[in-house]
Design an enzyme around this catalytic site. Structure first.
Site, mmCIF file in Angstrom:
data_model
loop_
_atom_site.group_PDB
_atom_site.id
_atom_site.type_symbol
_atom_site.label_atom_id
_atom_site.label_comp_id
_atom_site.label_asym_id
_atom_site.label_seq_id
_atom_site.Cartn_x
_atom_site.Cartn_y
_atom_site.Cartn_z
ATOM 1 N N PRO A 2 11.660 7.863 -21.044
ATOM 2 C CA PRO A 2 10.390 8.417 -21.537
ATOM 3 C C PRO A 2 9.475 7.306 -22.062
ATOM 4 O O PRO A 2 9.912 6.428 -22.806
ATOM 5 C CB PRO A 2 10.838 9.352 -22.668
ATOM 6 C CG PRO A 2 12.251 9.707 -22.337
ATOM 7 C CD PRO A 2 12.816 8.472 -21.703
ATOM 8 N N GLU A 3 8.225 7.343 -21.642
ATOM 9 C CA GLU A 3 7.234 6.372 -22.096
ATOM 10 C C GLU A 3 6.297 7.062 -23.076
ATOM 11 O O GLU A 3 6.547 8.185 -23.497
ATOM 12 C CB GLU A 3 6.515 5.775 -20.882
ATOM 13 C CG GLU A 3 7.485 5.113 -19.902
ATOM 14 C CD GLU A 3 6.823 4.541 -18.653
ATOM 15 O OE1 GLU A 3 5.633 4.142 -18.728
ATOM 16 O OE2 GLU A 3 7.476 4.498 -17.601
ATOM 17 N N LYS A 60 7.542 3.892 -28.315
ATOM 18 C CA LYS A 60 8.380 4.923 -27.704
ATOM 19 C C LYS A 60 9.351 5.534 -28.712
ATOM 20 O O LYS A 60 10.316 6.196 -28.313
ATOM 21 C CB LYS A 60 9.166 4.327 -26.535
ATOM 22 C CG LYS A 60 8.304 3.708 -25.442
ATOM 23 C CD LYS A 60 9.181 3.059 -24.368
ATOM 24 C CE LYS A 60 8.356 2.260 -23.383
ATOM 25 N NZ LYS A 60 9.207 1.593 -22.361
ATOM 26 N N ARG A 113 23.389 10.190 -20.814
ATOM 27 C CA ARG A 113 23.922 8.839 -20.640
ATOM 28 C C ARG A 113 24.244 8.133 -21.964
ATOM 29 O O ARG A 113 24.728 7.011 -21.969
ATOM 30 C CB ARG A 113 22.947 8.006 -19.805
ATOM 31 C CG ARG A 113 22.749 8.589 -18.401
ATOM 32 C CD ARG A 113 21.832 7.750 -17.544
ATOM 33 N NE ARG A 113 22.420 6.447 -17.222
ATOM 34 C CZ ARG A 113 21.818 5.536 -16.459
ATOM 35 N NH1 ARG A 113 20.616 5.786 -15.953
ATOM 36 N NH2 ARG A 113 22.395 4.385 -16.207
ATOM 37 N N ARG A 265 12.393 -5.042 -12.461
ATOM 38 C CA ARG A 265 12.165 -3.609 -12.304
ATOM 39 C C ARG A 265 11.639 -3.315 -10.908
ATOM 40 O O ARG A 265 10.882 -4.100 -10.336
ATOM 41 C CB ARG A 265 11.136 -3.105 -13.341
ATOM 42 C CG ARG A 265 11.434 -3.459 -14.783
ATOM 43 C CD ARG A 265 12.679 -2.765 -15.298
ATOM 44 N NE ARG A 265 12.498 -1.342 -15.392
ATOM 45 C CZ ARG A 265 11.954 -0.722 -16.440
ATOM 46 N NH1 ARG A 265 11.504 -1.420 -17.468
ATOM 47 N NH2 ARG A 265 11.861 0.593 -16.453
#
Length: 275
Positions: A2-3, A60, A113, A265
């Site tokens: 999530p950003e 974040k 996770r 990335r």
């Protein structure tokens, strides 16, 4: 992960969930590695009987602000989620934190996770002293952005992902902002002109605001994907111009979108529109 738009959407829904001015009466943890700086017992004692005054955000991170200058900071990392509040305690798969308030409702944290972190903090200014400026605040001017970027010889993609430079950006919104600003992600920061920087600042704000307006970006259909507190998927994935669109035609010029590894990335860009 999530950003900024996803975390801000979660924050707003948590604010509307009715927990403000309620007191914590129980705290249960089923995976202590999530607790950054203490045991389950320490977190319970720290939070017990304290009133929740506000839920804010920095970069974040979600910040649960309690009375007596006590704060609980939550970093969702890859798959962290807050689910719909429960009226009865019930431990389901991947639920690791349960916080009960004095209205007899439970706030539940789920993390498939298990990368998320809960941290107890009293001095917020000190804790976030190295985080960069917030890109959606009024103070995020051309001058502030230019100073934050600097003139390093590193690539612009890596620079924008650095939370010490700008708060809240991640892989999705960096790729989208660079496309909107027509800048290749491999470009060196020192070679990005003043004019391009102005356009990039505006582009960052636009893609983030679009993400907010569309309640975030949900990619795929698995349970590890971003969901709001109410369980809704975001809608911003329908607006993405390059992210996860490799091997498809660019909406602007019909050139095939490329994906390469930049700044460690997977990075998406149009080799024709961006230079």
């Amino acid at each position: 992960m999530p950003e900024l738009p996803e975390v801000e959407t979660i924050r707003k829904e948590l604010l509307n969930a009715g927990f403000l001015n309620k007191r914590v009466i129980d705290f249960k943890c089923h995976w202590e590695n999530i607790l950054e700086n203490g045991s389950e017992d320490k977190f319970r004692k720290y939070l017990l009987n304290n009133k929740l005054l506000n839920i804010s955000r920095r970069a974040k991170y979600l910040i649960f602000e309690f009375e007596n200058s006590k704060n609980l900071i939550v970093h969702l990392r890859m798959t962290g989620q807050f689910t719909k509040p429960k009226t009865q305690y019930e431990k389901k798969d991947h639920e690791h934190i349960h916080i009960k308030f004095n209205d007899n409702r439970w706030l539940v944290y789920k993390d498939t996770r298990k990368f998320g972190k809960f941290t107890l903090v009293e001095n917020l200014e000190k804790h976030f002293k190295e985080i960069g400026p917030e890109p959606l605040e009024k103070g995020f001017t051309d001058l502030v952005f230019d100073k934050a970027l600097g003139n390093t010889k590193g690539n612009i993609k890596s620079r924008l992902l650095n939370q010490k430079v700008i708060a809240g950006l991640g892989n999705i919104y960096v790729d989208e902002a660079l496309f909107l600003a027509k800048i290749l992600p491999i470009r060196l920061v020192c070679n990005v002109s003043k004019k391009e920087r102005k356009l990039l600042r505006v582009s960052i704000q636009k893609v983030l605001q679009d993400g907010l307006d569309n309640m975030g970006t949900s990619l795929g259909t698995g349970e590890t994907n971003y969901l709001s507190v109410s369980g809704r998927r975001g809608k911003n994935q329908q607006r993405l111009k390059v992210f996860r669109r490799e091997k498809l035609e660019c909406f602007e010029c019909q050139t095939i979108i490329k994906k390469e590894k930049i700044a460690s990335r997977g990075t998406h860009f149009c080799p024709s529109c961006q230079s």
